[in-house]
Design a protein around this motif. Sequence first.
Motif, PDB file in Angstrom:
ATOM      1  N   PHE A  59       0.846  -1.178   0.000  1.00 33.95           N
ATOM      2  CA  PHE A  59       0.000   0.000   0.000  1.00 33.95           C
ATOM      3  C   PHE A  59       0.891   1.241   0.000  1.00 33.95           C
ATOM      4  O   PHE A  59       1.905   1.277   0.700  1.00 33.95           O
ATOM      5  CB  PHE A  59      -0.948  -0.022   1.205  1.00 33.95           C
ATOM      6  N   CYS A  60       0.485   2.222  -0.786  1.00 35.83           N
ATOM      7  CA  CYS A  60       1.250   3.452  -0.929  1.00 35.83           C
ATOM      8  C   CYS A  60       1.457   4.094   0.447  1.00 35.83           C
ATOM      9  O   CYS A  60       0.498   4.250   1.201  1.00 35.83           O
ATOM     10  CB  CYS A  60       0.489   4.398  -1.848  1.00 35.83           C
ATOM     11  N   LYS A  61       2.690   4.477   0.754  1.00 37.46           N
ATOM     12  CA  LYS A  61       2.919   4.996   2.103  1.00 37.46           C
ATOM     13  C   LYS A  61       2.392   6.416   2.264  1.00 37.46           C
ATOM     14  O   LYS A  61       2.259   6.911   3.364  1.00 37.46           O
ATOM     15  CB  LYS A  61       4.389   4.875   2.502  1.00 37.46           C
ATOM     16  N   GLN A  62       2.057   7.055   1.156  1.00 39.49           N
ATOM     17  CA  GLN A  62       1.501   8.396   1.258  1.00 39.49           C
ATOM     18  C   GLN A  62      -0.036   8.404   1.292  1.00 39.49           C
ATOM     19  O   GLN A  62      -0.630   9.009   2.160  1.00 39.49           O
ATOM     20  CB  GLN A  62       1.987   9.267   0.093  1.00 39.49           C
ATOM     21  N   CYS A  63      -0.669   7.691   0.337  1.00 36.97           N
ATOM     22  CA  CYS A  63      -2.136   7.803   0.223  1.00 36.97           C
ATOM     23  C   CYS A  63      -2.870   6.509   0.580  1.00 36.97           C
ATOM     24  O   CYS A  63      -4.084   6.481   0.627  1.00 36.97           O
ATOM     25  CB  CYS A  63      -2.519   8.261  -1.173  1.00 36.97           C
ATOM     26  N   HIS A  64      -2.130   5.416   0.817  1.00 36.40           N
ATOM     27  CA  HIS A  64      -2.696   4.112   1.190  1.00 36.40           C
ATOM     28  C   HIS A  64      -3.460   3.427   0.058  1.00 36.40           C
ATOM     29  O   HIS A  64      -4.214   2.486   0.290  1.00 36.40           O
ATOM     30  CB  HIS A  64      -3.573   4.219   2.457  1.00 36.40           C
ATOM     31  N   ASN A  65      -3.256   3.919  -1.147  1.00 35.23           N
ATOM     32  CA  ASN A  65      -3.790   3.228  -2.322  1.00 35.23           C
ATOM     33  C   ASN A  65      -2.991   1.938  -2.498  1.00 35.23           C
ATOM     34  O   ASN A  65      -1.869   1.823  -2.019  1.00 35.23           O
ATOM     35  CB  ASN A  65      -3.591   4.140  -3.548  1.00 35.23           C
ATOM     36  N   ILE A  66      -3.564   0.997  -3.217  1.00 35.63           N
ATOM     37  CA  ILE A  66      -2.832  -0.214  -3.517  1.00 35.63           C
ATOM     38  C   ILE A  66      -1.676   0.151  -4.461  1.00 35.63           C
ATOM     39  O   ILE A  66      -1.822   1.049  -5.289  1.00 35.63           O
ATOM     40  CB  ILE A  66      -3.797  -1.248  -4.136  1.00 35.63           C
ATOM     41  N   LEU A  71       5.493   4.186  -3.350  1.00 23.09           N
ATOM     42  CA  LEU A  71       4.468   5.192  -3.664  1.00 23.09           C
ATOM     43  C   LEU A  71       3.684   4.707  -4.874  1.00 23.09           C
ATOM     44  O   LEU A  71       4.238   4.096  -5.780  1.00 23.09           O
ATOM     45  CB  LEU A  71       5.113   6.546  -3.978  1.00 23.09           C
ATOM     46  N   CYS A  72       2.384   4.995  -4.891  1.00 21.93           N
ATOM     47  CA  CYS A  72       1.538   4.497  -5.979  1.00 21.93           C
ATOM     48  C   CYS A  72       1.719   5.325  -7.258  1.00 21.93           C
ATOM     49  O   CYS A  72       2.316   6.403  -7.237  1.00 21.93           O
ATOM     50  CB  CYS A  72       0.080   4.470  -5.544  1.00 21.93           C
ATOM     51  N   HIS A  73       1.150   4.846  -8.345  1.00 23.19           N
ATOM     52  CA  HIS A  73       1.325   5.524  -9.642  1.00 23.19           C
ATOM     53  C   HIS A  73       0.669   6.906  -9.657  1.00 23.19           C
ATOM     54  O   HIS A  73       1.071   7.767 -10.421  1.00 23.19           O
ATOM     55  CB  HIS A  73       0.772   4.651 -10.779  1.00 23.19           C
ATOM     56  N   ILE A  74      -0.295   7.133  -8.786  1.00 27.19           N
ATOM     57  CA  ILE A  74      -0.949   8.455  -8.741  1.00 27.19           C
ATOM     58  C   ILE A  74      -0.069   9.443  -7.974  1.00 27.19           C
ATOM     59  O   ILE A  74       0.152  10.564  -8.409  1.00 27.19           O
ATOM     60  CB  ILE A  74      -2.362   8.353  -8.118  1.00 27.19           C
ATOM     61  N   CYS A  75       0.474   9.003  -6.841  1.00 20.41           N
ATOM     62  CA  CYS A  75       1.330   9.890  -6.040  1.00 20.41           C
ATOM     63  C   CYS A  75       2.608  10.295  -6.779  1.00 20.41           C
ATOM     64  O   CYS A  75       3.116  11.394  -6.577  1.00 20.41           O
ATOM     65  CB  CYS A  75       1.684   9.228  -4.712  1.00 20.41           C
ATOM     66  N   VAL A  76       3.139   9.420  -7.614  1.00 18.98           N
ATOM     67  CA  VAL A  76       4.393   9.769  -8.302  1.00 18.98           C
ATOM     68  C   VAL A  76       4.150  10.527  -9.614  1.00 18.98           C
ATOM     69  O   VAL A  76       5.091  11.018 -10.225  1.00 18.98           O
ATOM     70  CB  VAL A  76       5.276   8.521  -8.610  1.00 18.98           C
TER      71      VAL A  76
HETATM   72 ZN   LIG Z   1      -0.304   7.034  -3.349  1.00 19.99          ZN
END
Ligand SMILES: [Zn+2]
Length: 207
Positions: A59-66, A71-76
């Motif tokens: 899970f993304c450590k910033q937004c908790h998305n899978i 970090l998830c593809h949205i956060c990066v």
């Molecule tokens: Zn994220």
Amino acid sequence: MNSSSSSKLIEEAVDQMSSLPGIGRKTALRLVLQLLERNKDEVDRFSRAFVNLKSEVKFCKQCHNISDDLLCHICVNKSRDNGLICVVQDIRDIMAIEATSQYFGQYHVLGGVISPMDGIGPSDLNINSLISRVEENQTKEVIIALKGSMEGETTGFYIYKKMEKLNVKVSTIARGIAVGDELEYADEISLGRSILNRSLYTESLAK
Ligand SMILES: [Zn+2]
């Protein structure tokens, strides 16, 4: 139709398959028999996908998305507006909102909603990480996109109160569109419109 067969192996597979939501025993039996017809490699690949899913998912450590990474593809994604955070209950909501192609900010997955009946309080959800994120990243706007249930409303209000001190604009998606239904089932056009036509959270309190 009774799925009881002479095979305990089939029974066990049907039990597992029908434990999924929306899969009755009749459908489960049909799927199991279909799998049985495939060759061993195919079935191995099929079952391995689920074993890997559970053991390797992150899970993304910033937004908790899978996420497959830290970090998830949205956060990066640098083309997304990181001044905008849309707060959702779970990752299905992200999928639904992404499908609208109307939102270009970031997300924050709470991992549930406050529900005293189920023993879920604010500390069980990803709320503290939202607060630090807003504080650290000079977030311009937090969009509350939770379900219209009592639990969703309570959680939205709790977050609004926490955000009040942080000098950030708090908005909520248009009422009467995604509300009542599960957010994940709202059709793409009305969900997209409700994000674009979001209003200040304080206005929703006045209603
Ligand atoms: Zn994220």
